[in-house]
Structure formats: structure tokens, C-alpha cells
Motif scaffolding. Structure first.
Motif, PDB file in Angstrom:
ATOM      1  N   ARG A  92      29.969  -9.383  -5.462  1.00 17.31           N
ATOM      2  CA  ARG A  92      29.287 -10.882  -4.447  1.00 17.31           C
ATOM      3  C   ARG A  92      29.771 -11.178  -2.897  1.00 17.31           C
ATOM      4  NH1 ARG A  92      26.601 -15.156  -8.061  1.00 17.31           N
ATOM      5  NH2 ARG A  92      26.523 -13.888 -10.070  1.00 17.31           N
ATOM      6  N   GLN A  99      28.431 -13.257   1.661  1.00 20.61           N
ATOM      7  CA  GLN A  99      28.410 -14.220   2.013  1.00 20.61           C
ATOM      8  C   GLN A  99      28.609 -13.400   3.036  1.00 20.61           C
ATOM      9  OE1 GLN A  99      29.422 -18.042   1.311  1.00 20.61           O
ATOM     10  NE2 GLN A  99      28.911 -17.827  -0.982  1.00 20.61           N
ATOM     11  N   GLY A 151      26.787 -18.057   5.481  1.00 16.49           N
ATOM     12  CA  GLY A 151      26.541 -19.206   5.370  1.00 16.49           C
ATOM     13  C   GLY A 151      25.093 -18.971   4.966  1.00 16.49           C
ATOM     14  N   GLU A 198      23.404 -14.879   0.707  1.00 12.27           N
ATOM     15  CA  GLU A 198      24.368 -14.189  -0.126  1.00 12.27           C
ATOM     16  C   GLU A 198      24.313 -12.854  -0.882  1.00 12.27           C
ATOM     17  OE1 GLU A 198      24.268 -17.799  -3.596  1.00 12.27           O
ATOM     18  OE2 GLU A 198      25.993 -18.363  -2.009  1.00 12.27           O
TER      19      GLU A 198
END
Length: 633
Positions: free
Chosen positions: A321, A323, A326, A329
């Protein structure tokens, strides 16, 4: 074709799972598995969260109409996952008899009931026919459910198109254990026994569970269907053991082993026929920074009147995972499955094996104050040559605080299963057919889907209207062919078929002089020719639920009455004749005394004779009493 010994393979896989459980936490830091709260534990929690946080929207939100919760399970007192899914408007369930019998589930009823059931992102469907054991699934372990369309919700992309149910299991609390049990008994000796213990979340914890659902069958003498013979008897037992641990910084690892055994006997053609099913699921997972590694095994042993199939799947799944800024994702995953099997059908036997590799990715993003979206992609490849490609894009636009517009476009696929590809040539028991055989040269099924929905909150009413159009191509179906003067059934890819669906779903909640009221449900109307892949789809489906409840003694006790109504139009379901339309009513009464729930269920109040798969009759009028008690929570 020779097949390695399945039992020795199973033992070696268990050893591998245990080694991974021990070594991964030792050589790399682990972290808490992905928090399931992003999909919401209950529909009420989603509504409350949305009203508490005004625009701008901060991310992609799953519709509350596409979720289920443990609280809804409790209110409805469902005997099993399939019993609960009977009440979800967008899905159609076909059960081979009364409660406890084998089931098939799919979105809108299309296809052959091969909706995927996912645990930790892994389908637990039997690779022989892609059917999931919904009737066996424990209910006390469920925290929430997420209903999805298509195949791209899973990074293991072997099954899809007919929808999926993702099971999110209960997370133990950090300060106290969870202990609960449920006992019930009904007419025809229908009974369930369930117990669950989960230690508090700590350095080392354990979860134990036992689930039993039994039914002695029915005597249909008064209906002159089967004279003096028990019909629809079933029994299923499901065992659960989870071992979990916590390392410094609240990082975790997890090991799970579950095994089950069930049998179902009797139908209107052969009351003495018996279907037996047993199997297991084993999972070991751990995380290293943003990576998560999972090793799993899935095994099935199924005996039918004319066949015996055994298969064992060993798989791995790695996901990472990330990002970006901000606002985005991402998740990237890689998976591999090695499937060994044995098929003994009629007078023939074969030992095929199958390897499937897959890669998937998804990204959730926010663009501006009110616009968010999600993009998904998955690719899966059989080592024998089949490749499936799927994906979906969905946008959500917050028109205002209480109005949201969504639009989506996607492509889903389903790779041929073991039975369709490798079924050995054997004599058929079906009238008018001499032999049946699989086809190794099938292409994947493919569907294109476009949809739009509008969700609104108006006072105490939450409402969603959705339109979905589906184009199906290369459907796999068994078709009659003349071969050497004999009538054969061969699986082949079909042409293009289309159907559209209009859905209306609602949820109204309020109170009247201290009495809690709820009216929820949905309706689905199918538009198009019901043939081929869409032939099992009912033209109209309606589900409605009403409840009225009131607290007493400073909320330490409560009384709740509820009623359910289900209507389905006629549908063409395999095997047997078309299933005629039906409408049934269930009544339920729940009395809460602190943490204990005493309940009465009156199922099929008007004793309607109906079936969802011919020639199997569903549950007749049945009165059930029971208790569900959460001792610690």
C-alpha cells in the motif's frame, strides 16, 4: 495425467504455513492489518459519519446499501450467511431445499450462482464449480459485509462477474475478551448451536469457534409430494481456530485454520440421494512495513450421487500500500494459486491440475472538494493459456451534504473452472443425453457494465436509485451436440447477451413516543430478454423489512417486533423446471434482557410452497425459539 497425493500435499502446506507464522514476525516488523472500518461496520455508522462531517468530501465512500453488519444479523436472527443474503435486494439465492441445504448465490440471479465469497481478499469458492459454501459460514464471527459487483474487488482474479460478498470478521477489543453463544430449536427439529470465544487483543491471543446447524427433514405427506419419506435433512459443523500476536508498536501477525463437514439429503425426485461436503481453509499472514504477505490453503472433498471430487489449493498473495500527496491511496498485489484435483464422475476418473497467476492494482483518490473516485485493475492467467483482464472506474460527486451522484464503468471476467475444463467423459444420468465431457479450449467469460446511482438523505429517509446495464459475452454453457450418433453435452462459449436493471433501495428510521421504527428494503426490475446467462434472473424482486422496538428499565431491556416480506418473479433455474413466482412473510420477536436476546421466529407464515431451484422445495412454515447471549464484549 498423474496427480500428486493430495493428503501429503496438504500436510506439507500446513507445515509451510506454520513456519511462515513463526519466521515472518521474527525477521521483519509487522503492523496491524488494514483497518476494515473504512467500509463501515454498520449502515447506521456510515450515515452518522456522513452527517457529522460536512463537505468537502475526504475520500471514496461505499454506499451503506452495499454493506451489512453484525447488528443486522442479530436483528434478523439469520441461521447462516445464505439465510441473511435472502434479504439483500441486489442478490438472488437458489437453495437446494430448506435451511441448511447447499446454495447458489449471484447478483440479480444471473449466471449459475457463482458469486464470490472473500475472506482477507481471498475467494473461498470451490474451484470445481466456483460455488461458495454459504450455508456453512459462522454468523457470530461477522463484523460487517461488503457487497460488490464484478471481479476487480479481489486481487486474486479467478472468479467474478456474478458479484461478491466480502466478509469482515470481528476485531477483538484491547481490554476484555469476547464470548458469545447462540442456541435455537424449531419445528422439524431444526436447530443450531454456536459458540465463540476471542481473547482480548494482547501480545498473544486466540479465537475459538464452533458452529452447528442441523435439520432432520420434513414430511410432506399432506402435500402428497413424497409419501412417508423424510425430505431435506441436513447437518453442518464448522470449527474455527485463530492465533494472533502483537509485537512492539502494535504490529501483528495472524494464523487461522477452519474446517467443516456437511451433508444434505433428499429432493422430490430421489428422496434418498445424499450430497456430502467437507473441507478446510488455512491462512498465515504478516506485514512488513507497507507490505502484507499471505500464504493460504483451501481444500474441498465433495460426494454427490454420481460423482466424487477432491481438490486442494495452495496460494500466496503479496500486497503493498502507498499514498501520494494525501489525496491518493494505492494498493498493488500479486497472487498465485496451485490447484490439484481428482474427479471421479460416473464411470470415469481424471486428475487435472491448474495454476493461476494474477496481478491487481487499485487507487482511491480525491479531486477537489466534492469529487472522489476509485480505479481498479486485475489480470489473471491460467498456465494452460486462458487470460482474463478486468477493471473498473467509479466516480462520486457530492451534489450537496445529503445528495450524492455516482457513475461507474467496468469490465469483469471469470476463468473456466475445473469442471468446465477437465470434466472426464462419462455416461450421463440426464434424460436425452448419453455423455458429458469438459472442454480444455474454453475462453474466459467477459462482461461489460455501466451504471449510475443517486443517493439522498431526506429527513429520516435514506434512498438510492441505481441503473445498471450489463453486456455478457463468451458465456460458458453446456450445450447438446451430436457426436458419433450419441447425444453429448459439451461446455462452449456463447455469443453476446444484454440486460439492464433498475433498482430502488430505501431505509427509513425514526421514533414515535419512544418506540423505534424502521422500514427498509429494495426492489429490482430487470429489462431485457431472459435467456442464456440471464435466464435465471427474475423480472421483479422485492424485499421489505419493518421493525418496531422499545427500551425498558433504563435501556437495560428491550422488546422488538419485526416482519419480512420477500417476492420474486418466476425464474429459470438449473436443474429442473422453471421456478414459479412466490411471496413469503416471516415474523420475528426479540426480547433483550441486558446482553441476552430471547427470540421467536415464525418463518413462512402462510406456508407457501415455493422453490428457488427445482425440484427442491424451500422451508415450509416453521416456528423457532432461541437465545443469543453475549457474555463479554
Amino acid at each position: 495425467m498423474n496427480c500428486p497425493n493430495l493428503h501429503s500435499t496438504r500436510s506439507s502446506t500446513f507445515l509451510c504455513l506454520f513456519v511462515c507464522l513463526v519466521l515472518v514476525p521474527r525477521y521483519g516488523p509487522a503492523q496491524q492489518p488494514p483497518d476494515s472500518s473504512q467500509v463501515a461496520d454498520t449502515a447506521a455508522a456510515i450515515r452518522a459519519a456522513e452527517k457529522a462531517v460536512p463537505p468537502p468530501r475526504m475520500g471514496f465512500v461505499i454506499s451503506p446499501f452495499d454493506t451489512g453488519s453484525s447488528e443486522e444479523f442479530r436483528v434478523r436472527h439469520s441461521f447462516s450467511l445464505d439465510h441473511y443474503m435472502e434479504t439483500v435486494p441486489g442478490f438472488v439465492l437458489g437453495r437446494m431445499g430448506p435451511i441448511g441445504a447447499d446454495v447458489m448465490l449471484s447478483r440479480y440471479g444471473m449466471g449459475a450462482g457463482r458469486g464470490a465469497v472473500l475472506m482477507a481478499g481471498i475467494p473461498i469458492n470451490d474451484p470445481q464449480n466456483d460455488i461458495a459454501p454459504l450455508a456453512l459460514f459462522p454468523t457470530l464471527t461477522v463484523s460487517s459485509l461488503v457487497f460488490n459487483e464484478g471481479t476487480s474487488n479481489s486481487l486474486v482474479g479467478r472468479v467474478g462477474i456474478e458479484g461478491s460478498v466480502e466478509v469482515v470478521e470481528r476485531t477483538p477489543l484491547p481490554d476484555r475478551p469476547f464470548t458469545a453463544f447462540e442456541l435455537s430449536k424449531g419445528r422439524f427439529n431444526l436447530r443450531q448451536r454456536r459458540v465463540r470465544f476471542a481473547s482480548a487483543r494482547s501480545t498473544l491471543g486466540i479465537d475459538l469457534g464452533y458452529d452447528e446447524l442441523l435439520n432432520d427433514g420434513y414430511q410432506f405427506d399432506t402435500r402428497e409430494l413424497v409419501k412417508g419419506v423424510g425430505y431435506g435433512s441436513s447437518n453442518s459443523r464448522f470449527h474455527t481456530m485463530n492465533l494472533r500476536g502483537r509485537l512492539p508498536n502494535d504490529e501483528t501477525f495472524f494464523f487461522s485454520f477452519r474446517w467443516f463437514k456437511s451433508s444434505f439429503q433428499g429432493d422430490l425426485i430421489d428422496p434418498l440421494s445424499e450430497n456430502r461436503r467437507s473441507g478446510h481453509f488455512a491462512v498465515a499472514s504478516a506485514t512488513l512495513r507497507s507490505w502484507r504477505f499471505t500464504i493460504y490453503e483451501r481444500g474441498y472433498d465433495v460426494s454427490l450421487p454420481d460423482s466424487h471430487t477432491v481438490n486442494n489449493t495452495t496460494g500466496i498473495l503479496a500486497t503493498v500500500r502507498g499514498q501520494a500527496g494525501g489525496r491518493i491511496e494505492t494498493e498493488l498485489g500479486f497472487g498465485f494459486e496451485d490447484i490439484l484435483s481428482k474427479q471421479a464422475v460416473g464411470d470415469a476418473t481424471c486428475r487435472p491440475k491448474l495454476r493461476v497467476g494474477s496481478v491487481g492494482a487499485n487507487a482511491t483518490f480525491r479531486a477537489g472538494e466534492n469529487l472522489s473516485g476509485r480505479i481498479e485493475f486485475v489480470l489473471a492467467h491460467h498456465h494452460k493459456g486462458n487470460t482474463g483482464v478486468g477493471g473498473r472506474a467509479k466516480l462520486q460527486l457530492a451534489l450537496s451534504r445529503d445528495h450524492e451522484l455516482s457513475a461507474s464503468l467496468g469490465r469483469s471476467f471469470r476463468l473456466p473452472n475445473l469442471g468446465e475444463r477437465f470434466l472426464p467423459l462419462h455416461a450421463s444420468l440426464a434424460v436425452g443425453t448419453d455423455r458429458i465431457v469438459g472442454n480444455r479450449y474454453l475462453d474466459p467469460e467477459i462482461s461489460w457494465e455501466a451504471g449510475a446511482s443517486l443517493r439522498s438523505i431526506i429527513g429520516f429517509l435514506e434512498n438510492e436509485v441505481r441503473f445498471t446495464g450489463i453486456q455478457m459475452q463468451d458465456e460458458i454453457e453446456f450445450l447438446p451436440r451430436q457426436v458419433g450418433g450419441e447425444n453429448w453435452l459439451l461446455p462452449e462459449n456463447g455469443g453476446i447477451k444484454r440486460m439492464s436493471f433498475l433498482e430502488e433501495r430505501w431505509n427509513a428510521r425514526g421514533s414515535f413516543y419512544g418506540t423505534r421504527l424502521c422500514l427498509s428494503g429494495g426492489a429490482v426490475y430487470a429489462i431485457g430478454e431472459r435467456e442464456g446467462f440471464f435466464s435465471p434472473v427474475p423480472e421483479t424482486r422485492i424485499d421489505a423489512f419493518f421493525s418496531a422496538g422499545r427500551d425498558f428499565f433504563k435501556s437495560s431491556s428491550a422488546l422488538q417486533f419485526s416482519a419480512e416480506y420477500q417476492y420474486s418473479g418466476s425464474r429459470r433455474a438449473f436443474p429442473g423446471p422453471d421456478s414459479p413466482p412466490y411471496g413469503i412473510v416471516h415474523l420475528k420477536l426479540d426480547v433483550r434482557l441486558v446482553d441476552a436476546h430471547l427470540y421467536l421466529l415464525w418463518l413462512n407464515v402462510f406456508d407457501k410452497e415455493y422453490r428457488t431451484v427445482g425440484p427442491f422445495l424451500m422451508t415450509p412454515r416453521t416456528l423457532v425459539y432461541g437465545v443469543q447471549w453475549t457474555i463479554f464484549d
